[in-house]
Design an enzyme around this catalytic site. Structure first.
Site, short mmCIF file in Angstrom:
data_model
loop_
_atom_site.label_atom_id
_atom_site.label_comp_id
_atom_site.label_asym_id
_atom_site.label_seq_id
_atom_site.Cartn_x
_atom_site.Cartn_y
_atom_site.Cartn_z
N TRP A 27 0.82 -1.22 0.00
CA TRP A 27 0.00 0.00 0.00
C TRP A 27 0.86 1.27 0.00
CZ3 TRP A 27 1.89 2.48 4.08
CH2 TRP A 27 2.39 1.71 5.14
N ASN A 28 2.16 1.17 0.29
CA ASN A 28 2.89 2.41 0.54
C ASN A 28 3.27 3.16 -0.72
OD1 ASN A 28 4.76 0.45 -0.12
ND2 ASN A 28 6.28 1.12 1.38
N GLU A 56 11.14 -2.52 12.09
CA GLU A 56 10.82 -1.38 11.23
C GLU A 56 9.73 -0.56 11.90
OE1 GLU A 56 9.66 -3.20 7.53
OE2 GLU A 56 10.89 -1.81 6.40
N LYS A 75 -2.12 -8.34 -7.87
CA LYS A 75 -2.95 -8.23 -6.67
C LYS A 75 -2.43 -7.03 -5.88
CE LYS A 75 -2.63 -9.24 -2.62
NZ LYS A 75 -3.37 -7.98 -2.19
N PRO A 76 -3.07 -5.88 -6.00
CA PRO A 76 -2.64 -4.71 -5.23
C PRO A 76 -3.06 -4.90 -3.77
CG PRO A 76 -4.65 -4.20 -6.40
CD PRO A 76 -4.27 -5.58 -6.82
N GLU A 121 10.99 -8.10 -2.54
CA GLU A 121 11.48 -6.84 -1.95
C GLU A 121 10.82 -6.73 -0.58
OE1 GLU A 121 13.87 -5.88 -5.16
OE2 GLU A 121 13.72 -5.04 -3.16
N LEU A 122 11.57 -6.96 0.47
CA LEU A 122 10.96 -7.18 1.78
C LEU A 122 11.32 -6.06 2.75
CD1 LEU A 122 11.58 -11.04 1.87
CD2 LEU A 122 9.62 -9.77 0.95
N GLY A 175 6.71 -6.27 0.12
CA GLY A 175 5.94 -6.17 1.35
C GLY A 175 6.77 -6.64 2.53
N SER A 176 6.12 -7.12 3.54
CA SER A 176 6.83 -7.52 4.75
C SER A 176 7.60 -8.82 4.55
CB SER A 176 5.82 -7.74 5.88
OG SER A 176 4.96 -8.82 5.54
N CYS A 229 10.27 1.04 2.89
CA CYS A 229 11.17 -0.03 3.33
C CYS A 229 12.62 0.43 3.38
CB CYS A 229 11.05 -1.23 2.41
SG CYS A 229 11.45 -0.83 0.70
N1 LIG Z 1 9.48 -3.79 1.94
C1 LIG Z 1 8.54 -2.96 1.63
O1 LIG Z 1 8.59 -2.23 0.64
C2 LIG Z 1 7.34 -2.92 2.49
C3 LIG Z 1 7.39 -3.41 3.77
N2 LIG Z 1 6.28 -3.39 4.55
C4 LIG Z 1 6.36 -3.92 5.90
O2 LIG Z 1 5.26 -4.77 6.09
C5 LIG Z 1 4.52 -4.34 7.21
C6 LIG Z 1 3.05 -4.61 6.99
O3 LIG Z 1 2.65 -3.85 5.87
P1 LIG Z 1 1.68 -4.51 4.88
O4 LIG Z 1 1.34 -3.67 3.73
O5 LIG Z 1 0.55 -5.06 5.69
O6 LIG Z 1 2.61 -5.61 4.28
P2 LIG Z 1 2.15 -7.05 3.89
O7 LIG Z 1 3.39 -7.79 3.61
O8 LIG Z 1 1.19 -7.60 4.88
O9 LIG Z 1 1.31 -6.81 2.51
C7 LIG Z 1 1.98 -6.59 1.30
C8 LIG Z 1 1.11 -7.18 0.19
O10 LIG Z 1 0.96 -8.57 0.43
C9 LIG Z 1 -0.43 -8.91 0.48
N3 LIG Z 1 -0.61 -10.05 1.36
C10 LIG Z 1 -0.68 -10.08 2.70
N4 LIG Z 1 -0.86 -11.35 3.15
C11 LIG Z 1 -0.90 -12.15 2.03
C12 LIG Z 1 -1.07 -13.55 1.78
N5 LIG Z 1 -1.24 -14.42 2.78
N6 LIG Z 1 -1.07 -14.00 0.50
C13 LIG Z 1 -0.90 -13.14 -0.53
N7 LIG Z 1 -0.74 -11.80 -0.37
C14 LIG Z 1 -0.74 -11.32 0.89
C15 LIG Z 1 -1.10 -7.65 0.94
O11 LIG Z 1 -2.47 -7.65 0.58
C16 LIG Z 1 -0.32 -6.61 0.16
O12 LIG Z 1 -0.79 -6.58 -1.17
C17 LIG Z 1 4.84 -2.84 7.31
O13 LIG Z 1 4.61 -2.38 8.62
C18 LIG Z 1 6.27 -2.83 6.93
O14 LIG Z 1 7.05 -3.20 8.06
C19 LIG Z 1 5.09 -2.93 4.07
C20 LIG Z 1 5.02 -2.40 2.79
C21 LIG Z 1 6.14 -2.33 1.93
O1 LIG Z 2 8.27 -0.41 -0.78
C1 LIG Z 2 8.98 0.55 -0.63
O2 LIG Z 2 9.18 1.12 0.44
C2 LIG Z 2 9.63 1.07 -1.87
O3 LIG Z 2 10.37 0.03 -2.46
C3 LIG Z 2 10.52 2.22 -1.52
S1 LIG Z 2 11.05 3.06 -2.91
O4 LIG Z 2 11.57 2.10 -3.90
O5 LIG Z 2 9.92 3.79 -3.48
O6 LIG Z 2 12.10 3.93 -2.36
#
Ligand SMILES: NC(=O)C1=CN([C@@H]2O[C@H](COP(=O)(O)OP(=O)(O)OC[C@H]3O[C@@H](n4cnc5c(N)ncnc54)[C@H](O)[C@@H]3O)[C@@H](O)[C@H]2O)C=CC1
Ligand SMILES: O=C(O)[C@H](O)CS(=O)(=O)O
Length: 490
Positions: free
Chosen positions: A158-159, A387, A182-183, A257-258, A235-236, A291
């Site tokens: 979502w970010n 984080e 899948k957004p 990308e975690l 995502g996470s 992230c």
């Molecule tokens: N590395 C990065 O760029 C990001 C890291 N994060 C981290 O993740 C934490 C939680 O944020 P969220 O957005 O809730 O991340 P998340 O990892 O829960 O969600 C990211 C994506 O995965 C999907 N998702 C969640 N559970 C799933 C499953 N079982 N099967 C398939 N898809 C699934 C979500 O709907 C979303 O589209 C944040 O607090 C942050 O620490 C969040 C967003 C981006």
């Molecule tokens: O999910 C994120 O936080 C992004 O990868 C960060 S960036 O690439 O837009 O800096």
């Protein structure tokens, strides 16, 4: 809330499958709210495994014709998509601010950033080269070329509701792969608006699919289908590892990308004005919800007080409020859980000896976190190992370079790291000593289309963007020709 757009056709409350805008088979819908005030923006289909399997089938059916297009034809379609994205930047930004919360100017900046990946990979797609390898025998030739990996599942957070989609879909499409996106269920409307523009650009039915709704059933279908040859996820780390396991049985290609835990190190010989400006850019971008945000700020003893004072002057000038309010620089966090996590990190730090050094004004109600500088941070605090994903800048103190590197690297993550020094020798010692996929010296920005983006350790697999980004969606084929009659003139 009522969203006012110049082109209302960009706001869709349907999934996009096989070139059709449709509801979920079970007709269930999922509401989406505005993080600034909790008002409902609209609803999207709460798709299930059956809907997802239809999207996968549509993508697989569209793949032969898509891969059969010339690289130039695919690139031309991406160029048209790119032009349409920029032509609708204001509406796309309004949709993003409504569902994600970031200030309108920052949302427009993300749209421009997202568009750079489409432009970059339209070009990269025209230069997918092969080669000839010197063979061991005179009658053999060995050729190699690249082929698209196949139907690619794209799961995004979502970010960055636009950039994370184009950073994955542009190379996939350029390489000849159809996508099923899948957004995040929190920010689906930006993805759907990008689908409207992809359709208008002429990207054929079935090549670009968006499945909306709660994640688990969709994810199980995407990771379980043998027709899906690739998963790209941002995502996470927790969810990334879960999906990685779900992909194991069908041995899918993975791009992950975690999470991160970025250190930001300010040495005594830093230019403090550069260090403060870069800290603001890294720490407070997207209200700290990225992230690659600086999560731990390490300041050497000799400049600790001066850096804290300079940073305080910048942090207290931040303006916190709804993204549609002119002049705001920090919007709301995505949901109540995010606000609670930031508060818990601050409370934990204060209970272990940290002090609030400076804060910006912020609304007392709603999902707003107060931009805060904490001094006296220590490695036993939660914010040192988790984080924060919010606008909190904890200052840790260190004495020498070795101690700074030891603290910085004491994490299972390795995505981004930042440091500030004017000493050339230290610059190379520290850049090589930091355990991260991306390291920044005297700057706070590292996210741009031409540079590889990705992490090591538990921050992920693969690199997005840059000269290698398209390889994530390609396979190399070796073609051996034996028995060639090279000595017989015809
Ligand atoms: N590395 C990065 O760029 C990001 C890291 N994060 C981290 O993740 C934490 C939680 O944020 P969220 O957005 O809730 O991340 P998340 O990892 O829960 O969600 C990211 C994506 O995965 C999907 N998702 C969640 N559970 C799933 C499953 N079982 N099967 C398939 N898809 C699934 C979500 O709907 C979303 O589209 C944040 O607090 C942050 O620490 C969040 C967003 C981006
Ligand atoms: O999910 C994120 O936080 C992004 O990868 C960060 S960036 O690439 O837009 O800096």
């Amino acid at each position: 809330m009522t969203l006012t757009l110049s082109d209302p056709g960009l706001f869709r409350q349907s999934a996009f499958i096989g070139g059709e805008w449709r509801q979920a088979g079970n007709l269930s819908m999922l509401a989406v709210d505005n993080p600034a005030d909790g008002s409902i923006i609209g609803s999207v289909p709460d798709s299930d495994a059956s809907d997802t399997e239809q999207a996968i089938s549509a993508a697989n059916a569209a793949w032969p014709a898509w891969r059969a297009l010339t690289a130039g034809a695919r690139a031309d379609l991406l160029e048209r998509w790119h032009a349409l994205i920029l032509a609708h930047i204001d509406d796309l930004a309004r949709i993003m601010t409504a569902e994600q919360g970031k200030p309108l100017a920052e949302a427009a900046g993300e749209i421009r950033y997202a568009a750079t990946f489409v432009k970059w990979f339209a070009g990269e797609g025209r230069r997918i080269y092969g080669g000839m390898i010197p063979a061991p025998d005179a009658d053999r030739r060995i050729l190699t070329w690249k082929e698209p990996v196949g139907v690619s599942a794209i799961i995004t957070p979502w970010n960055f509701p636009a950039a994370m989609i184009t950073r994955k879909c542009a190379p996939a499409l350029a390489a000849g792969c159809p996508v099923v996106i899948k957004p995040s269920d929190l920010t689906p409307f930006t993805a759907l608006a990008l689908a409207v523009l992809a359709e208008r650009a002429g990207i054929p039915a079935g090549v670009f699919n968006v499945v909306t709704g709660r994640p688990t059933g969709i994810g199980t279908a995407l990771t379980g289908s043998p027709l899906v040859r690739k998963l790209s996820f941002t995502g996470s780390t927790r969810i990334g590892a879960l999906l990685m396991g779900q992909c194991a049985d069908s041995v899918k290609r993975l791009s992950l990308e975690l999470g991160g835990n970025a250190p930001l190190i300010v040495f005594d010989d830093a230019d403090l004005d550069i260090a403060v400006a870069a800290t603001m850019a890294s720490k407070f971008r997207n209200a700290g919800q990225t992230c690659v945000c600086a999560n731990r700020i390490l300041v050497q003893d000799g400049v600790y007080a001066r850096f804290a004072d300079k940073l305080a002057a910048a942090v207290t000038a931040l303006r916190v409020g709804p993204g549609f309010t002119p002049g705001m620089t920090i919007g709301p966090l995505i949901n109540d859980a995010a606000v609670a996590k930031v508060s818990a990190h601050v409370d934990d730090a204060l209970s272990k000896g940290a002090k609030v050094f400076a804060q910006a004004d912020s609304p007392s109600t709603g999902r707003f976190a107060t931009p805060t500088i904490l001094t006296g941070a220590s490695t036993d605090m939660r914010l040192a190992s988790e984080e924060t994903f919010g606008p909190v800048a904890p200052l840790f103190r260190f004495t020498d370079e070795r101690e700074a590197l030891d603290i910085a690297n004491d994490t299972p993550f390795g995505l981004a790291a930042y440091f500030y020094t004017e000493n050339l020798h230290r610059a190379f010692r520290v850049a090589e000593g930091l355990e991260a996929g991306m390291v920044a010296l005297n700057t706070g920005s590292i996210a741009m289309e031409m540079a590889p983006f990705g992490g090591i350790k538990q921050s992920g697999l693969g690199r997005e963007g840059g000269p290698t980004g398209i390889e994530e969606y390609l396979e190399t084929k070796a073609f051996h020709i034996g028995g060639l009659k090279m000595n017989e003139a015809q």
